[in-house]
Design a protein around this motif. Sequence first.
Motif, short mmCIF file in Angstrom:
data_model
loop_
_atom_site.label_atom_id
_atom_site.label_comp_id
_atom_site.label_asym_id
_atom_site.label_seq_id
_atom_site.Cartn_x
_atom_site.Cartn_y
_atom_site.Cartn_z
N ILE A 1 0.85 -1.20 0.00
CA ILE A 1 0.00 0.00 0.00
C ILE A 1 0.88 1.24 0.00
O ILE A 1 1.82 1.36 0.80
CB ILE A 1 -0.92 0.04 1.24
N ILE A 2 0.58 2.16 -0.92
CA ILE A 2 1.22 3.48 -0.92
C ILE A 2 0.11 4.51 -0.75
O ILE A 2 -0.70 4.71 -1.65
CB ILE A 2 2.01 3.72 -2.21
N LEU A 3 0.08 5.12 0.41
CA LEU A 3 -0.97 6.07 0.75
C LEU A 3 -0.43 7.49 0.63
O LEU A 3 0.46 7.89 1.37
CB LEU A 3 -1.47 5.82 2.18
N ILE A 4 -0.98 8.25 -0.33
CA ILE A 4 -0.62 9.65 -0.52
C ILE A 4 -1.63 10.49 0.24
O ILE A 4 -2.84 10.38 0.01
CB ILE A 4 -0.68 10.04 -2.02
N THR A 5 -1.17 11.32 1.16
CA THR A 5 -2.11 12.08 1.98
C THR A 5 -1.46 13.32 2.58
O THR A 5 -0.23 13.43 2.59
CB THR A 5 -2.66 11.19 3.13
N HIS A 6 -2.29 14.25 3.04
CA HIS A 6 -1.76 15.36 3.84
C HIS A 6 -2.32 15.30 5.26
O HIS A 6 -2.04 16.17 6.07
CB HIS A 6 -2.07 16.71 3.18
N TYR A 7 -3.11 14.26 5.55
CA TYR A 7 -3.62 14.05 6.91
C TYR A 7 -2.62 13.21 7.70
O TYR A 7 -2.52 12.00 7.51
CB TYR A 7 -4.97 13.32 6.88
N MET A 8 -1.90 13.84 8.61
CA MET A 8 -0.84 13.13 9.30
C MET A 8 -1.35 12.02 10.21
O MET A 8 -0.66 11.02 10.43
CB MET A 8 0.04 14.11 10.08
N GLU A 9 -2.57 12.18 10.74
CA GLU A 9 -3.09 11.14 11.63
C GLU A 9 -3.35 9.84 10.89
O GLU A 9 -3.48 8.77 11.51
CB GLU A 9 -4.37 11.61 12.33
N GLU A 10 -3.41 9.88 9.55
CA GLU A 10 -3.66 8.66 8.77
C GLU A 10 -2.42 7.78 8.63
O GLU A 10 -2.52 6.63 8.19
CB GLU A 10 -4.17 9.03 7.37
N VAL A 11 -1.26 8.29 8.99
CA VAL A 11 -0.01 7.56 8.72
C VAL A 11 0.59 6.97 9.99
O VAL A 11 1.68 6.39 9.94
CB VAL A 11 1.02 8.46 8.01
#
Length: 281
Positions: free
Chosen positions: A199-209
């Motif tokens: 899985i490669i998750l692109i996000t700007h929500y830091m709580e998701e990582v």
Amino acid sequence: MIKAKKLIHKYTRYDADGNVTEQKMALTGVDLNIKPGDFVAILGHNGSGKSTLAKHLNVLLYPDGGELVVDGKDVYEEKNLWDIRQSAGMVFQNPDNQIVAAVIEEDVAFGPENLGVPSAKIEERVTSSLKSVEMLSYRTHSPNKLSGGQKQRVAIAGVMAMEPKCIILDEPTAMLDPVGRKEVLHAIHELNRKKGVTIILITHYMEEVVDADYVYVMHQGAVVMQGLPREIFSRVEELESYRMTLPQITKLAYELKQSGVDLPDGILTKEELVEALKQCR
């Protein structure tokens, strides 16, 4: 699974006569090393280059320089294009852009049908994919009646039915409410844990990582930080300098530590914070 070295991409603007009027560097020498089965998060504010990078990973864009190998295949070789796209599936921000059929099971079957998968196998894949994202009971429903989170899970099932080794999710929760975001994150973590999908998750929500295996932080087209989530979240001031908004628990722990409370760096969850505060008594 994915190896990038000094990856470069620039966007070029032309006038009506075909002359170059502007060039903007979107990627300025990105290095990545992602192993099979990893859950990797790529963080960055808007305009950092993370979505441009995502589109390179299943060859929606070609690099202007550097090296990129996906599942052992060089993206510069045209004959590898469809094999790479079969190995690395893509889920976009808006699920409505990926849902093409009027019935959910038909939509999930669309990808394998286009790959020439036999009908009996397609049925197996549709059932397995919908089950993996907990949408099997909705298979005969219309996508129009689903919530945003449910639609995104159907989009993920549609990619899963093509049996990719890797799924790239480009801001998959950006248009969802908190409940929808939780549903989608749960689905992709389950795919990673139970089926071994990279899985490669692109996000700007830091709580998701918080639960990722590894994190890259991008700024102005470059990777400026990388490491385990706890390592990254320990560098609060550096993260904030890149316009990243910390999860509330991590920020609270940092502020408490700054005020003199003896807490460890990189607290990620409320449970960790509670335990750490207990030790301070």
